[in-house]
Enzyme design. Structure first.
Site, PDB file in Angstrom:
ATOM      1  N   ILE A 222       1.710  -2.075  10.583  1.00  0.00           N
ATOM      2  CA  ILE A 222       0.906  -2.791   9.593  1.00  0.00           C
ATOM      3  C   ILE A 222       1.185  -2.067   8.279  1.00  0.00           C
ATOM      4  CG2 ILE A 222      -1.416  -3.370   8.806  1.00  0.00           C
ATOM      5  CD1 ILE A 222      -2.278  -3.626  11.647  1.00  0.00           C
ATOM      6  N   PRO A 223       2.059  -2.622   7.450  1.00  0.00           N
ATOM      7  CA  PRO A 223       2.713  -1.854   6.382  1.00  0.00           C
ATOM      8  C   PRO A 223       1.857  -1.589   5.143  1.00  0.00           C
ATOM      9  CG  PRO A 223       3.454  -4.120   6.320  1.00  0.00           C
ATOM     10  CD  PRO A 223       2.551  -4.010   7.513  1.00  0.00           C
ATOM     11  N   CYS A 224       0.845  -0.742   5.297  1.00  0.00           N
ATOM     12  CA  CYS A 224       0.019  -0.384   4.144  1.00  0.00           C
ATOM     13  C   CYS A 224       0.806   0.438   3.117  1.00  0.00           C
ATOM     14  CB  CYS A 224      -1.234   0.364   4.596  1.00  0.00           C
ATOM     15  SG  CYS A 224      -0.928   1.783   5.647  1.00  0.00           S
ATOM     16  N   HIS A 225       1.976   0.946   3.522  1.00  0.00           N
ATOM     17  CA  HIS A 225       2.808   1.683   2.559  1.00  0.00           C
ATOM     18  C   HIS A 225       3.375   0.763   1.483  1.00  0.00           C
ATOM     19  CE1 HIS A 225       5.638   0.222   5.652  1.00  0.00           C
ATOM     20  NE2 HIS A 225       6.557   0.218   4.700  1.00  0.00           N
TER      21      HIS A 225
END
Length: 259
Positions: A222-225
């Protein structure tokens, strides 16, 4: 104990009634769970299916009962326990050591990703401490972690830009809404907290988006970056900005090489 996946796929495709009560078929594309004997107009593709040991596990993964085969009715009418006494919360641990890792992760009984931490991250607690604190018993099983390990390794090698592995998401409705929006940010691109808030119909909720990001237990997948500050600066990443910078650099490099 779940059977061999290949056997379960064969029984599902054959609508084998002898397998009913032995396992549950979860279909990620339709968000339903079925008996192996279910005969829908079109059988799901095996790659879109996750097998569960119990109905309770299928529900915990966010699936609902099939209206065609009515698995809940079958289990009740046959007196089958929906959550066996031995079904303690178990987390299966594994690691991926390739860059932009190294990282450790855990999946549940169904192989759904529970938690992920970078081994060089700056955390208050280790992955093991987080899981045991949440009531999980820790063990290892390469068969259960195989899909997550393969997909994360493919990402690290630059051969995967989207994940299809099942996710065990435990959060508020708002958090899950934000996490779903994160997965829609394309590989190699970024969005600001404000842009996400606008996309979700809550233009003043940038801080709330940030809070949901901070609660994300499975970064990278889950690409919160890919979420940045209003001035596009790199801010707020559990484990340290150095990891966020590394992930974005990896994606930029892969995207450049494929263009």
């Amino acid at each position: 104990m779940l059977r061999n996946r290949e056997t379960m796929v064969e029984q599902m495709l054959a609508s084998d009634a002898t397998a009913d009560g032995k396992f549950i078929v979860g279909v990620r594309t339709t968000k339903i769970y079925c008996l192996p004997s279910c005969r829908p107009p079109r059988k799901p593709k095996p790659e879109n299916v996750t097998f569960f040991e119990t109905i309770a596990e299928a529900r915990a993964a966010g699936l609902r009962a099939c209206k065609l085969c009515k698995p809940d009715n079958f289990y009740l009418s046959h007196g089958i326990e929906q959550l066996p006494a031995q079904a303690a919360k178990i987390a299966y641990l594994d690691t991926v050591l390739e860059a932009p890792g190294p990282l450790a992760f855990a999946v549940d009984r169904a192989g759904a990703l529970l938690w992920l931490k970078f081994l060089d991250g700056h955390y208050d607690r280790s992955l093991e401490a987080e899981l045991t604190g949440a009531g999980y018993q820790l063990t290892q099983d390469s068969a259960r972690t195989a899909q997550a390990h393969r997909e994360i390794s493919e990402y690290c090698a630059g051969n995967r830009q989207e994940f299809t592995l099942p996710l065990a998401l435990h959060g508020t409705p708002w958090q899950q809404t934000v996490w779903q929006a994160l997965t829609a940010i394309p590989f190699g691109e970024t969005r600001t907290y404000g842009q996400l808030a606008h996309a979700l119909g809550r233009p003043t909720a940038a801080r709330a988006v940030g809070s949901a990001n901070a609660a994300n237990k499975i970064p990278l997948v889950i690409p919160c970056h890919r979420v940045v500050g209003a001035d596009y600066s790199l801010t707020g990443f559990a484990g340290g900005i150095h990891i966020k910078k590394r992930l974005l650099a990896h994606e930029a490099r892969v995207k450049s090489e494929n263009s």
